[in-house]
Design a protein around this motif. Sequence first.
Motif, PDB file in Angstrom:
ATOM      1  N   LEU A  20       0.836  -1.197   0.000  1.00  0.00           N
ATOM      2  CA  LEU A  20       0.000   0.000   0.000  1.00  0.00           C
ATOM      3  C   LEU A  20       0.876   1.253   0.000  1.00  0.00           C
ATOM      4  CD1 LEU A  20      -2.777  -1.071   2.525  1.00  0.00           C
ATOM      5  CD2 LEU A  20      -2.797  -1.206   0.034  1.00  0.00           C
ATOM      6  N   HIS A  21       0.409   2.285  -0.672  1.00  0.00           N
ATOM      7  CA  HIS A  21       1.211   3.494  -0.867  1.00  0.00           C
ATOM      8  C   HIS A  21       0.483   4.713  -0.314  1.00  0.00           C
ATOM      9  CE1 HIS A  21       3.901   1.307  -3.654  1.00  0.00           C
ATOM     10  NE2 HIS A  21       2.787   0.669  -3.971  1.00  0.00           N
ATOM     11  N   PRO A  25       0.913   8.606  -5.552  1.00  0.00           N
ATOM     12  CA  PRO A  25       2.034   8.128  -6.375  1.00  0.00           C
ATOM     13  C   PRO A  25       1.835   8.491  -7.838  1.00  0.00           C
ATOM     14  CG  PRO A  25       0.607   6.299  -5.722  1.00  0.00           C
ATOM     15  CD  PRO A  25       0.146   7.497  -4.944  1.00  0.00           C
ATOM     16  N   ASP A  26       2.921   8.428  -8.608  1.00  0.00           N
ATOM     17  CA  ASP A  26       2.892   8.863 -10.008  1.00  0.00           C
ATOM     18  C   ASP A  26       1.809   8.160 -10.809  1.00  0.00           C
ATOM     19  OD1 ASP A  26       4.982  10.516  -9.424  1.00  0.00           O
ATOM     20  OD2 ASP A  26       6.536   9.189 -10.223  1.00  0.00           O
ATOM     21  N   TRP A  27       1.648   6.841 -10.587  1.00  0.00           N
ATOM     22  CA  TRP A  27       0.702   6.091 -11.401  1.00  0.00           C
ATOM     23  C   TRP A  27      -0.766   6.383 -11.033  1.00  0.00           C
ATOM     24  CZ3 TRP A  27       4.215   3.898  -8.004  1.00  0.00           C
ATOM     25  CH2 TRP A  27       3.687   3.396  -6.806  1.00  0.00           C
ATOM     26  N   LYS A 116     -16.293   6.683  -7.520  1.00  0.00           N
ATOM     27  CA  LYS A 116     -15.267   6.839  -8.563  1.00  0.00           C
ATOM     28  C   LYS A 116     -13.883   7.037  -7.950  1.00  0.00           C
ATOM     29  CE  LYS A 116     -15.935   7.919 -12.568  1.00  0.00           C
ATOM     30  NZ  LYS A 116     -15.867   7.208 -13.880  1.00  0.00           N
ATOM     31  N   LEU A 117     -13.804   7.879  -6.918  1.00  0.00           N
ATOM     32  CA  LEU A 117     -12.515   8.092  -6.261  1.00  0.00           C
ATOM     33  C   LEU A 117     -12.055   6.808  -5.576  1.00  0.00           C
ATOM     34  CD1 LEU A 117     -10.179   9.881  -5.397  1.00  0.00           C
ATOM     35  CD2 LEU A 117     -11.537  10.607  -3.430  1.00  0.00           C
ATOM     36  N   ASN A 118     -12.975   6.078  -4.978  1.00  0.00           N
ATOM     37  CA  ASN A 118     -12.603   4.852  -4.286  1.00  0.00           C
ATOM     38  C   ASN A 118     -11.994   3.842  -5.253  1.00  0.00           C
ATOM     39  OD1 ASN A 118     -12.468   3.785  -1.657  1.00  0.00           O
ATOM     40  ND2 ASN A 118     -14.181   2.408  -2.073  1.00  0.00           N
ATOM     41  N   ILE A 119     -12.510   3.773  -6.463  1.00  0.00           N
ATOM     42  CA  ILE A 119     -11.945   2.879  -7.475  1.00  0.00           C
ATOM     43  C   ILE A 119     -10.520   3.291  -7.812  1.00  0.00           C
ATOM     44  CG2 ILE A 119     -12.122   2.182  -9.899  1.00  0.00           C
ATOM     45  CD1 ILE A 119     -15.172   2.298  -9.570  1.00  0.00           C
ATOM     46  N   GLY A 125      -3.500   0.963  -5.399  1.00  0.00           N
ATOM     47  CA  GLY A 125      -2.795   0.446  -4.232  1.00  0.00           C
ATOM     48  C   GLY A 125      -2.600   1.490  -3.156  1.00  0.00           C
ATOM     49  N   SER A 126      -3.540   2.425  -3.063  1.00  0.00           N
ATOM     50  CA  SER A 126      -3.427   3.459  -2.026  1.00  0.00           C
ATOM     51  C   SER A 126      -3.722   2.866  -0.653  1.00  0.00           C
ATOM     52  CB  SER A 126      -4.422   4.586  -2.311  1.00  0.00           C
ATOM     53  OG  SER A 126      -4.435   5.535  -1.256  1.00  0.00           O
TER      54      SER A 126
END
Length: 289
Positions: A20-21, A25-27, A116-119, A125-126
Amino acid sequence: MNDNWRPLGFESDTTTYDALHDGVPDWMAESFWDWMRTQLLLSQRSEEYPGALDYFLDQDLVRQVERRCRVAIPYRGYSAETGMSEIRGSTEVVQAQLRVADFLLATRSTEHAADKLNIVLEESGSMWRVGERSGSRGLVRRVPDSVQTAVDNAILFGGHAGARLAQAWAAIYGIDPNPSLAYSLSVKAVEDAAIPVVSPNDTSATLGKINSQIRNTGDWSLPLQREDEHTPASSTLLSMMKMLWAGQADRHGGHHDPDLVITHEAAEVAVMTAATLVQWFTAGLVTRR
């Protein structure tokens, strides 16, 4: 979505891929900022292109974000592209992107927007997910689904104790954790759950007093069919409650010892312990023989 799928090159390295990040992150950044656009921009019918929409920055909302999230956003114009670029730069400098998203979730977003944000968070991998804090949507730390389900049940069916537990959960797993508050609320949640069972005639009893009553009577139990002769269930119950009580190192005011500051890890232990105890007491699983 196939949850078992791993990108080429990560098939045997699931630990790295599943880690988990924190932050953005960039991606995840472009998807995250696409979502932020939907919250921060307003639209109107285009005068130049019939049937199309023109987008512009909601300056009133931006100023509110600035005040409530404590992040300076110098841009004062209405351009959608320039405005979003300036907001992105301003929040990234002070690592406040998630703080702003959390505010928008609580004050503006629809259920569809929250989903939508949750997806985006889940697929990236948040370590954060969309949850509930203090009765509003917000970002909370991600925990294993089985743990989340158990705690949610304790909160849902725990009455007033469950409400306190929800506050404790938000205080430690929210976007701005407060370990001391989380620990204090955990203790109060257990008091709320245990007093009606152990000390119904003393509604002002503290966890320490409840512990003493359980120890002195010595006949409290859990509904287990077999027990270890050296560590009966009643002993485990009391040990958990005493551990929670003794571990609240900053319970008394006036101390100046930095070692007495409640750590995040200690508060996590307290909240998880409280969740188990609240469920046991409110479900009627703690009884006298």
